[in-house]
Enzyme design. Structure first.
Site, PDB file in Angstrom:
ATOM      1  N   GLU A  90       0.823  -1.210   0.000  1.00 60.64           N
ATOM      2  CA  GLU A  90       0.000   0.000   0.000  1.00 60.64           C
ATOM      3  C   GLU A  90       0.852   1.252   0.000  1.00 60.64           C
ATOM      4  O   GLU A  90       1.922   1.289   0.588  1.00 60.64           O
ATOM      5  CB  GLU A  90      -0.836   0.048   1.281  1.00 60.64           C
ATOM      6  CG  GLU A  90      -1.852  -1.040   1.390  1.00 60.64           C
ATOM      7  CD  GLU A  90      -2.591  -0.958   2.715  1.00 60.64           C
ATOM      8  OE1 GLU A  90      -2.356  -0.021   3.504  1.00 60.64           O
ATOM      9  OE2 GLU A  90      -3.405  -1.859   2.951  1.00 60.64           O
ATOM     10  N   CYS A 103       3.218   8.525   1.433  1.00 65.26           N
ATOM     11  CA  CYS A 103       3.648   7.591   2.468  1.00 65.26           C
ATOM     12  C   CYS A 103       3.920   6.248   1.801  1.00 65.26           C
ATOM     13  O   CYS A 103       3.005   5.637   1.255  1.00 65.26           O
ATOM     14  CB  CYS A 103       2.543   7.476   3.517  1.00 65.26           C
ATOM     15  SG  CYS A 103       2.872   6.254   4.786  1.00 65.26           S
ATOM     16  N   CYS A 110       5.038  -7.010   7.949  1.00 66.09           N
ATOM     17  CA  CYS A 110       5.957  -6.448   8.945  1.00 66.09           C
ATOM     18  C   CYS A 110       6.073  -7.417  10.107  1.00 66.09           C
ATOM     19  O   CYS A 110       5.102  -8.072  10.486  1.00 66.09           O
ATOM     20  CB  CYS A 110       5.409  -5.106   9.445  1.00 66.09           C
ATOM     21  SG  CYS A 110       6.498  -4.267  10.622  1.00 66.09           S
ATOM     22  N   CYS A 114       3.558  -4.751  16.453  1.00 68.23           N
ATOM     23  CA  CYS A 114       2.904  -3.772  17.327  1.00 68.23           C
ATOM     24  C   CYS A 114       1.418  -4.132  17.464  1.00 68.23           C
ATOM     25  O   CYS A 114       0.754  -4.431  16.472  1.00 68.23           O
ATOM     26  CB  CYS A 114       3.058  -2.363  16.761  1.00 68.23           C
ATOM     27  SG  CYS A 114       4.787  -1.856  16.620  1.00 68.23           S
ATOM     28  N   CYS A 117      -1.396  -2.250  15.346  1.00 67.97           N
ATOM     29  CA  CYS A 117      -1.160  -1.947  13.924  1.00 67.97           C
ATOM     30  C   CYS A 117      -1.713  -3.028  13.003  1.00 67.97           C
ATOM     31  O   CYS A 117      -1.513  -4.214  13.238  1.00 67.97           O
ATOM     32  CB  CYS A 117       0.341  -1.792  13.694  1.00 67.97           C
ATOM     33  SG  CYS A 117       0.769  -1.402  11.995  1.00 67.97           S
ATOM     34  N   CYS A 334      -2.594   1.918   8.368  1.00 66.65           N
ATOM     35  CA  CYS A 334      -1.529   1.142   7.751  1.00 66.65           C
ATOM     36  C   CYS A 334      -1.959  -0.306   7.599  1.00 66.65           C
ATOM     37  O   CYS A 334      -2.291  -0.959   8.573  1.00 66.65           O
ATOM     38  CB  CYS A 334      -0.277   1.169   8.625  1.00 66.65           C
ATOM     39  SG  CYS A 334       0.076   2.785   9.274  1.00 66.65           S
TER      40      CYS A 334
HETATM   41  N1  SAH Z   1       7.732   0.702  11.358  1.00 69.51           N
HETATM   42  C1  SAH Z   1       7.848   2.130  11.315  1.00 69.51           C
HETATM   43  C2  SAH Z   1       7.111   2.805  10.180  1.00 69.51           C
HETATM   44  C3  SAH Z   1       5.747   2.297   9.821  1.00 69.51           C
HETATM   45  S1  SAH Z   1       4.433   2.638  10.958  1.00 69.51           S
HETATM   46  C4  SAH Z   1       7.442   2.713  12.652  1.00 69.51           C
HETATM   47  O1  SAH Z   1       7.051   1.975  13.524  1.00 69.51           O
HETATM   48  O2  SAH Z   1       7.578   3.914  12.834  1.00 69.51           O
HETATM   49  C5  SAH Z   1       4.195   4.370  10.856  1.00 69.51           C
HETATM   50  C6  SAH Z   1       3.477   4.953  12.044  1.00 69.51           C
HETATM   51  O3  SAH Z   1       2.077   4.638  12.025  1.00 69.51           O
HETATM   52  C7  SAH Z   1       4.006   4.435  13.358  1.00 69.51           C
HETATM   53  O4  SAH Z   1       4.136   5.479  14.278  1.00 69.51           O
HETATM   54  C8  SAH Z   1       2.913   3.474  13.758  1.00 69.51           C
HETATM   55  O5  SAH Z   1       2.950   3.214  15.125  1.00 69.51           O
HETATM   56  C9  SAH Z   1       1.684   4.209  13.305  1.00 69.51           C
HETATM   57  N2  SAH Z   1       0.462   3.414  13.217  1.00 69.51           N
HETATM   58  C10 SAH Z   1       0.336   2.083  13.037  1.00 69.51           C
HETATM   59  N3  SAH Z   1      -0.959   1.716  13.031  1.00 69.51           N
HETATM   60  C11 SAH Z   1      -1.673   2.846  13.194  1.00 69.51           C
HETATM   61  C12 SAH Z   1      -3.064   3.118  13.282  1.00 69.51           C
HETATM   62  N4  SAH Z   1      -3.970   2.151  13.161  1.00 69.51           N
HETATM   63  N5  SAH Z   1      -3.439   4.402  13.476  1.00 69.51           N
HETATM   64  C13 SAH Z   1      -2.522   5.389  13.571  1.00 69.51           C
HETATM   65  N6  SAH Z   1      -1.202   5.191  13.492  1.00 69.51           N
HETATM   66  C14 SAH Z   1      -0.774   3.927  13.315  1.00 69.51           C
END
Ligand code: SAH
Length: 346
Positions: A90, A103, A110, A114, A117, A334
């Site tokens: 994406e 983005c 991944c 987390c 996510c 994401c």
């Molecule tokens: N792995 C990297 C980059 C990808 S995630 C990182 O962790 O920074 C990019 C950002 O989006 C991160 O801050 C992540 O925590 C956040 N993110 C993930 N899922 C999300 C969601 N559902 N809503 C808002 N932000 C989210």
């Protein structure tokens, strides 16, 4: 097959040398690829026919194919691309008053796991090559060409952990940053990491001008560990030490990303601890409204609470911004669009 977008200028020169070509050909190729936005090698009329033939045999030019596109009311657009091996990724285009931001994803799936996510719903299948990341930008740039617009900013914040694919991500940045290519300024490129400490030191030593953002999401190890497994490998004291080294050696301001999760990390005590952690650093906190994901049950902090949280941080001596929502009415979180497509396949 490799894509020609994989090659930063220096690697392009090496490749051409191996084909018995002079170094200036690399800039010619860059001009075709990134200025004229060529769609095929055949149209590169000032290159020798033998080179065109060799390149077409060895390299793919367009590494992404559009499978789906959703456009939100605020014009935020989410693209689902298919790669040569059938993997899907994406990319998101956002229209801000300071310009257009893209983005990009850096991996297929991944492994960081987390809890909040959607990307982590699908484990990492592989790293993206530099060219597959460049391809996301080029696809959207070509679309914007029709409107006389350009990609102004790039954030490496899509699916994947960029510092788990360090070399390819740095090559990608070099390609889009090159003065002979798209010429996107280093300060318009932001890499976001969940906190892979050894790579932060490596990045610091490279003295790059790209912006660094760090996903914090919790002000202490106990809470952070429950949300982000990476904290077990690299706890906060190690992370903060690496970041201080980076920011002091490079005189760069850091961004800390903090998603507000209702009842999880949004109390006054959390805000105070967060301010204590960051105060004194050349950094600010970007508070991000959470995009809810059906699968995991986390909820967004309501707006009043978010504003209050912001106030507590500011009163405790740390600068913050409260990000507005984008693309609410599409699968903008994401990995959401991709996850839905994968489910539909089953
Ligand atoms: N792995 C990297 C980059 C990808 S995630 C990182 O962790 O920074 C990019 C950002 O989006 C991160 O801050 C992540 O925590 C956040 N993110 C993930 N899922 C999300 C969601 N559902 N809503 C808002 N932000 C989210």
């Amino acid at each position: 097959m490799r894509t020609i977008y994989d090659l930063p200028l220096s690697k392009m020169e090496e490749m051409l040398k191996a084909h018995g070509q002079k170094p200036y050909r690399a800039k010619q190729l860059y001009n075709w690829l990134y200025r004229k936005r060529a769609a095929s090698f055949e149209e590169m009329s000032d290159l020798p026919a033998s080179l065109i033939e060799a390149l077409s045999l060895e390299y793919l030019l367009i590494p992404v194919k559009l499978l789906d596109k959703q456009v939100a009311r605020d014009r935020t657009a989410k693209y689902l691309f298919e790669l040569e091996d059938g993997a899907t990724i994406e990319t998101v285009l956002m229209h801000f008053n300071f310009g257009k931001s893209v983005c990009v994803s850096s991996q297929v799936g991944c492994n960081m796991g987390c809890a909040f996510c959607a990307s982590g719903l699908l484990k990492k299948q592989r790293d993206l090559t530099a060219g597959e990341i460049v391809g996301q930008i080029m696809y959207i740039q070509k679309e914007l060409d029709a409107e006389g617009e350009r990609v102004d900013n790039i954030v490496v914040m899509g699916t994947g952990e960029p510092f788990d694919n360090y070399e390819n991500v740095m090559d990608f940045c070099a390609v889009v940053n090159s003065d002979h290519g798209l010429s996107i300024g280093a300060r318009h490129i932001t890499i976001s990491t969940c906190g892979i400490v050894p790579r932060i030191y490596e990045f610091a030593q490279g003295h790059y001008q790209y912006n660094l953002a760090v996903s914090l999401h919790a002000p202490n190890d106990e809470l952070r560990r429950s949300l982000m497994p990476v904290d077990r490998a690299y706890p906060l004291d190690e992370l903060m030490k690496a970041l201080k080294t980076y920011s002091e050696d490079n005189h760069r301001r850091l961004t800390f990303e903090y998603i507000l999760l209702k009842g999880v990390n949004d109390s006054d005590e959390d805000a105070k601890q967060l301010a204590d952690l960051i105060r004194g650093m050349n950094a600010y906190v970007n508070l991000i409204p959470y995009n809810e994901v059906d699968e995991n049950g986390f909820k967004t902090t309501d707006e009043r609470r978010a504003l209050h949280f912001y106030d507590v941080i500011m009163k405790n001596g740390v600068k913050a911004t409260l990000r507005s929502r984008h693309g609410d009415d599409i699968d903008a979180a994401c990995g959401q669009l991709r996850a839905r497509h994968e489910r539909n396949k089953e």
